[in-house]
Enzyme design. Structure first.
Site, PDB file in Angstrom:
ATOM      1  N   ARG A   1     -12.332  26.857  23.410  1.00  0.00           N
ATOM      2  CA  ARG A   1     -11.506  26.565  24.476  1.00  0.00           C
ATOM      3  C   ARG A   1     -10.388  25.674  24.276  1.00  0.00           C
ATOM      4  NH1 ARG A   1     -10.560  24.195  29.483  1.00  0.00           N
ATOM      5  NH2 ARG A   1      -9.167  25.503  30.883  1.00  0.00           N
TER       6      ARG A   1
ATOM      7  N   SER B   1     -12.819  36.196  33.547  1.00  0.00           N
ATOM      8  CA  SER B   1     -13.019  35.224  34.818  1.00  0.00           C
ATOM      9  C   SER B   1     -12.648  36.259  36.004  1.00  0.00           C
ATOM     10  CB  SER B   1     -12.103  34.304  34.600  1.00  0.00           C
ATOM     11  OG  SER B   1     -12.163  33.510  33.594  1.00  0.00           O
TER      12      SER B   1
ATOM     13  N   LYS C   1      -9.870  21.751  33.955  1.00  0.00           N
ATOM     14  CA  LYS C   1      -8.825  23.033  34.214  1.00  0.00           C
ATOM     15  C   LYS C   1      -8.219  22.743  35.414  1.00  0.00           C
ATOM     16  CE  LYS C   1      -8.842  27.915  34.838  1.00  0.00           C
ATOM     17  NZ  LYS C   1      -7.687  28.191  34.311  1.00  0.00           N
TER      18      LYS C   1
HETATM   19  N1  FQP Z   1     -12.775  29.886  29.957  1.00  0.00           N
HETATM   20  C1  FQP Z   1     -13.791  30.342  31.100  1.00  0.00           C
HETATM   21  N2  FQP Z   1     -14.812  30.389  30.624  1.00  0.00           N
HETATM   22  C2  FQP Z   1     -15.770  30.929  31.580  1.00  0.00           C
HETATM   23  C3  FQP Z   1     -17.063  31.236  31.114  1.00  0.00           C
HETATM   24  F1  FQP Z   1     -17.504  32.455  31.261  1.00  0.00           F
HETATM   25  F2  FQP Z   1     -17.474  30.749  29.995  1.00  0.00           F
HETATM   26  F3  FQP Z   1     -17.956  30.739  32.161  1.00  0.00           F
HETATM   27  N3  FQP Z   1     -15.432  31.319  32.885  1.00  0.00           N
HETATM   28  C4  FQP Z   1     -14.219  30.931  33.161  1.00  0.00           C
HETATM   29  C5  FQP Z   1     -13.175  30.713  32.321  1.00  0.00           C
HETATM   30  C6  FQP Z   1     -11.543  30.182  32.781  1.00  0.00           C
HETATM   31  O1  FQP Z   1     -11.165  31.456  31.959  1.00  0.00           O
HETATM   32  P1  FQP Z   1      -9.396  31.505  32.426  1.00  0.00           P
HETATM   33  O2  FQP Z   1      -9.517  31.816  33.872  1.00  0.00           O
HETATM   34  O3  FQP Z   1      -8.793  32.395  31.462  1.00  0.00           O
HETATM   35  O4  FQP Z   1      -8.876  29.891  32.213  1.00  0.00           O
HETATM   36  P2  FQP Z   1      -8.899  29.303  30.756  1.00  0.00           P
HETATM   37  O5  FQP Z   1      -8.009  30.152  29.878  1.00  0.00           O
HETATM   38  O6  FQP Z   1      -7.980  27.969  31.386  1.00  0.00           O
HETATM   39  O7  FQP Z   1      -9.888  28.741  30.539  1.00  0.00           O
END
Ligand code: FQP
Ligand code: MG
Length: 213
Positions: A45, A117, A145
């Site tokens: 990420r 998500s 985040k």
């Molecule tokens: N990256 C993530 N991974 C998970 C996991 F499944 F690994 F638990 N859950 C939620 C997110 C959040 O994803 P998103 O809402 O796109 O925000 P960002 O792109 O800032 O991560």
């Protein structure tokens, strides 16, 4: 996806490390250590002001993908569908503000992992035809985040588990080892962790504290 593969995938979500260069001072060493100490899934990420991009981001992704392959741990890319396709990652994770799950699934094909998500039951039902698992949070206060939204505890995890007994669910957001038993008891298959491992003075010890639960 058959219920058998859902069960296999659910087990793989047990300790899901999510990290990028802005979360860890030495990302490769941190990821190698976490993989050695019990992480079951990894998500690259790469977000934030000083995040890598372009060729440097792809080079880092390929390095981390190699480490995950050596450790036989799924390698997931966050947000970046083109990068995931370019390097043949094991899957991708997208949120509600990223490319819609339907379009991602069309690009990805049926055999790659797609995580979405979700924050409401409506978002869950919209993701269901395309997602292999859902990420739900933030369960607790998180520093990882900035736009994480309101802290929600496990209320949505419990609701999703009641309606979709076989859907793989991973909780995310400010999770520490002492939080894990309740999150699993409330219906999650696993937990996603960023700073409790990435910012730990001893990454091996921090990972083991999760992996032994
Ligand atoms: N990256 C993530 N991974 C998970 C996991 F499944 F690994 F638990 N859950 C939620 C997110 C959040 O994803 P998103 O809402 O796109 O925000 P960002 O792109 O800032 O991560
Ligand atoms: Mg996203």
């Amino acid at each position: 996806m058959t219920s058998c593969t859902k069960q296999v995938l659910a087990k793989q979500l047990r300790l899901y490390f999510v990290c990028g260069t802005t979360d860890a001072s030495d990302l490769v060493t941190t990821v190698k250590t976490a993989l050695r100490c019990g992480v079951t899934c990894f998500q690259f990420r790469e977000k934030g002001k000083d995040a890598l991009y372009g060729d440097e981001k792809e080079a880092m992704a390929r390095t981390l993908q190699h480490e995950c392959r050596e450790a036989k741990v799924p390698f997931i890319i966050n947000d970046d569908v083109e990068l995931a396709l370019a390097i043949d990652a094991d899957g991708i994770h997208v949120g509600q503000d990223d490319l819609p799950a339907k379009q991602v699934r069309e690009r990805l094909g049926p055999d790659k992992w797609l995580g979405v998500s979700v924050h409401t039951m409506e978002e869950v039902s919209a993701a269901l035809p395309f997602a292999d698992y859902v990420g739900i949070g933030p369960i607790h206060e998180t520093r990882s985040k900035l736009d994480a939204g309101i802290v929600r505890g496990t209320e949505l995890i419990q609701q999703v588990r009641r309606h979709y007994p076989l859907l793989p669910i991973v909780g995310i957001g400010g999770i520490r080892p002492d939080h894990v038993p309740a999150i699993i008891d409330d219906g999650a298959d696993g937990v996603a962790v960023i700073s409790a491992i990435a910012s730990a003075p001893d990454v091996a010890e921090a990972t083991r504290r999760f992996a032994c639960l």
